[in-house]
Design a protein around this motif. Structure first.
Motif, PDB file in Angstrom:
ATOM      1  N   ARG A   1       5.840  -3.345  -2.202  1.00 32.57           N
ATOM      2  CA  ARG A   1       6.149  -1.771  -2.598  1.00 32.57           C
ATOM      3  C   ARG A   1       5.026  -1.501  -3.511  1.00 32.57           C
ATOM      4  NH1 ARG A   1       8.512   1.215  -6.508  1.00 32.57           N
ATOM      5  NH2 ARG A   1       8.851   3.279  -5.976  1.00 32.57           N
ATOM      6  N   GLN A   2       4.688  -2.357  -4.569  1.00 31.05           N
ATOM      7  CA  GLN A   2       3.736  -1.790  -5.650  1.00 31.05           C
ATOM      8  C   GLN A   2       2.547  -2.155  -5.233  1.00 31.05           C
ATOM      9  OE1 GLN A   2       4.906  -4.179  -8.986  1.00 31.05           O
ATOM     10  NE2 GLN A   2       3.096  -5.631  -8.734  1.00 31.05           N
ATOM     11  N   MET A   3       2.297  -3.120  -4.266  1.00 33.40           N
ATOM     12  CA  MET A   3       1.010  -3.304  -3.690  1.00 33.40           C
ATOM     13  C   MET A   3       0.555  -2.016  -2.765  1.00 33.40           C
ATOM     14  SD  MET A   3       1.393  -7.267  -2.835  1.00 33.40           S
ATOM     15  CE  MET A   3      -0.266  -7.616  -2.197  1.00 33.40           C
ATOM     16  N   ALA A   4       1.629  -1.563  -2.042  1.00 27.99           N
ATOM     17  CA  ALA A   4       1.390  -0.332  -1.068  1.00 27.99           C
ATOM     18  C   ALA A   4       0.935   0.937  -2.020  1.00 27.99           C
ATOM     19  CB  ALA A   4       2.601  -0.078  -0.450  1.00 27.99           C
ATOM     20  N   ILE A   5       1.476   0.995  -3.452  1.00 24.32           N
ATOM     21  CA  ILE A   5       1.502   1.992  -4.097  1.00 24.32           C
ATOM     22  C   ILE A   5      -0.137   1.839  -4.843  1.00 24.32           C
ATOM     23  CG2 ILE A   5       1.931   2.944  -6.263  1.00 24.32           C
ATOM     24  CD1 ILE A   5       4.935   2.296  -5.756  1.00 24.32           C
ATOM     25  N   SER A   6      -0.474   0.415  -5.013  1.00 25.36           N
ATOM     26  CA  SER A   6      -1.820   0.412  -5.576  1.00 25.36           C
ATOM     27  C   SER A   6      -3.028   0.669  -4.675  1.00 25.36           C
ATOM     28  CB  SER A   6      -1.941  -0.899  -6.301  1.00 25.36           C
ATOM     29  OG  SER A   6      -1.716  -2.055  -5.333  1.00 25.36           O
ATOM     30  N   GLY A   7      -2.656   0.592  -3.356  1.00 25.40           N
ATOM     31  CA  GLY A   7      -3.479   0.840  -2.122  1.00 25.40           C
ATOM     32  C   GLY A   7      -4.258  -0.484  -1.822  1.00 25.40           C
ATOM     33  N   ASP A   8      -3.753  -1.833  -2.165  1.00 25.92           N
ATOM     34  CA  ASP A   8      -4.235  -3.028  -1.764  1.00 25.92           C
ATOM     35  C   ASP A   8      -3.965  -3.277  -0.499  1.00 25.92           C
ATOM     36  OD1 ASP A   8      -5.299  -5.415  -1.511  1.00 25.92           O
ATOM     37  OD2 ASP A   8      -4.088  -6.514  -3.190  1.00 25.92           O
ATOM     38  N   THR A   9      -4.527  -2.529   0.714  1.00 25.86           N
ATOM     39  CA  THR A   9      -4.444  -2.766   1.915  1.00 25.86           C
ATOM     40  C   THR A   9      -4.777  -3.817   2.502  1.00 25.86           C
ATOM     41  OG1 THR A   9      -6.257  -1.556   2.610  1.00 25.86           O
ATOM     42  CG2 THR A   9      -4.267  -0.181   2.350  1.00 25.86           C
ATOM     43  N   GLU A  10      -6.032  -4.450   1.823  1.00 23.56           N
ATOM     44  CA  GLU A  10      -6.280  -5.812   2.369  1.00 23.56           C
ATOM     45  C   GLU A  10      -5.682  -6.944   2.289  1.00 23.56           C
ATOM     46  OE1 GLU A  10     -10.680  -8.354   1.881  1.00 23.56           O
ATOM     47  OE2 GLU A  10     -10.212  -6.678   0.483  1.00 23.56           O
ATOM     48  N   THR A  11      -4.894  -6.880   1.088  1.00 25.48           N
ATOM     49  CA  THR A  11      -4.074  -8.039   1.001  1.00 25.48           C
ATOM     50  C   THR A  11      -2.602  -7.817   1.893  1.00 25.48           C
ATOM     51  OG1 THR A  11      -4.540  -8.570  -1.235  1.00 25.48           O
ATOM     52  CG2 THR A  11      -2.327  -9.669  -0.590  1.00 25.48           C
ATOM     53  N   LEU A  12      -2.226  -6.687   1.893  1.00 26.08           N
ATOM     54  CA  LEU A  12      -1.039  -6.248   2.703  1.00 26.08           C
ATOM     55  C   LEU A  12      -1.172  -6.794   4.161  1.00 26.08           C
ATOM     56  CD1 LEU A  12       0.506  -2.944   1.356  1.00 26.08           C
ATOM     57  CD2 LEU A  12       1.532  -5.137   1.255  1.00 26.08           C
TER      58      LEU A  12
END
Length: 368
Positions: A212-223
């Motif tokens: 969830r926090q990765m999505a909020i931060s915009g880390d789409t590459e890792t996600l």
């Protein structure tokens, strides 16, 4: 009164069980599988033991080579007893350990391992009341018994490793989100083309919060590399799970939730939180039917407290491991599949619920 009695019973059971410890036996003749480790555990503030319940803001990196003994039943773990000579035939042993002072050295070793395994990384996040050794050896057992493919990576967060430490562990799981995010980024930077997350109990809540926090931060590459997720008996509020899933957006596919109607640990957790159920013992798929997930009910295979049957039940391990379906799911082979294996299947909107039945009971039902 019943709640108090239940808590006391669980405490007594936990107090009697021996706790796992790492015993390093450097023997190159023993077959071993490497497990890479990222951890936010620090020294125990009371005992000073390293990799204890202390919380570290920086992530530490290591690699352990674990030997799985041949003389044991599926799901069993025998920890080495420091009071006697280790027995490779029955004890889980650590045959090698490498501690990396900095992330680049860890990333270089992990890159080489990923290159040998098609870029596939499988990450395990342990649950509540786990020592470092227990999480490590449990992942080695899961990897061996269920024939998990790829490079094994373990995230060990600072559990208090005490049955009375539930509140501490819930706070630690929140504290550990940044460390898990850092580890996932390191795995992606090491060249992982595909990352599958397997999380047990409270580790499921930690994993969902991290995505969830990765999505909020915009880390789409890792996600985008996290394209498979397995939650085993997740100790997670259903409404919180829905909110996390909405914020993440596109969930990893496949997304599998192992549930059990006989999970006594989650029954107690639900009562203590004033709820009817947690996500890990949810029986009706309707509350999450708008999410693309597969719920697999394994209560028919319950052993002990029924909180980790996927790893502990010999019958369920035999059913999942012998079919090769677990490996196929983790490798992304979803062609023509509605779930793990044939079972009683109910599909409601986007979600699918599968109720697994022991093979002997299934056979009896077909002949009646």
């Amino acid at each position: 009164m019943r709640r108090i009695v239940s808590v006391l019973c669980l405490c007594l059971v936990a107090a009697c069980a021996p706790r796992g410890e790492i015993l390093l036996v450097e023997d190159a003749a023993l077959p071993a599988r490497s497990i890479f480790v990222g951890t936010t555990r620090g020294p125990d503030p009371e005992t000073g033991q390293d990799l204890g319940r202390g919380r570290l803001e920086s992530l530490r990196f290591a690699r352990y080579d674990v030997s799985v003994p041949p003389d044991r039943g599926p799901g069993d773990i025998s920890y080495p007893d420091p009071r006697r000579a280790p027995d490779p035939a029955r004890d889980f042993l650590t045959t090698g350990a490498e501690f990396y002072p900095q992330a680049p050295a860890f990333r270089a070793d992990l890159r080489r391992a990923l290159a040998r395994n098609g870029g596939e990384a499988v990450v395990f996040v342990h649950g509540y009341n786990n020592t470092f050794a227990e999480g490590l050896y449990r992942f080695a057992q899961i990897g061996h018994d269920l024939k998990v493919p790829g490079v094994l990576v373990h995230y060990s967060w600072p559990s208090r490793s005490n049955v009375m430490g539930y509140a501490y562990d819930r706070d630690s799981a929140l504290f550990a989100r940044d460390g898990f995010e850092h580890l996932l980024r390191e795995i992606r930077a090491a060249g992982a083309r595909r990352i599958v997350v397997i999380a047990h109990s409270m580790g499921g809540a930690l994993s969902m919060e991290t995505l969830r926090q990765m999505a909020i931060s915009g880390d789409t590459e890792t996600l985008s590399r996290v394209n498979g997720m397995v939650l085993i008996s997740p100790d997670l509020d259903v409404d919180v799970f829905r909110a996390q899933a909405r914020r993440i957006g596109r969930l990893p596919d496949p997304f599998i939730i192992f549930t059990s109607r006989r999970d006594r640990a989650l029954q107690l957790a639900a009562r203590l939180t004033g709820e009817s159920a947690r996500l890990g013992n949810l029986q009706d798929v309707t509350p999450i039917s708008d999410l693309k997930v597969t719920m697999v009910e394994v209560g028919a295979f319950a052993t002990g407290e029924g909180h980790f049957d996927v790893a502990k039940s010999p019958a369920l391990i035999a059913l999942l491991g012998s079919t090769g379906e677990v490996a196929a799911v983790l490798e992304g082979d979803q062609t023509g599949r509605t779930g793990l294996i044939p079972g009683v299947v109910l599909t409601v909107r986007e979600a699918t619920r599968i109720v697994l039945t022991p093979v002997d009971e299934l056979a009896m039902g077909l002949t009646n």
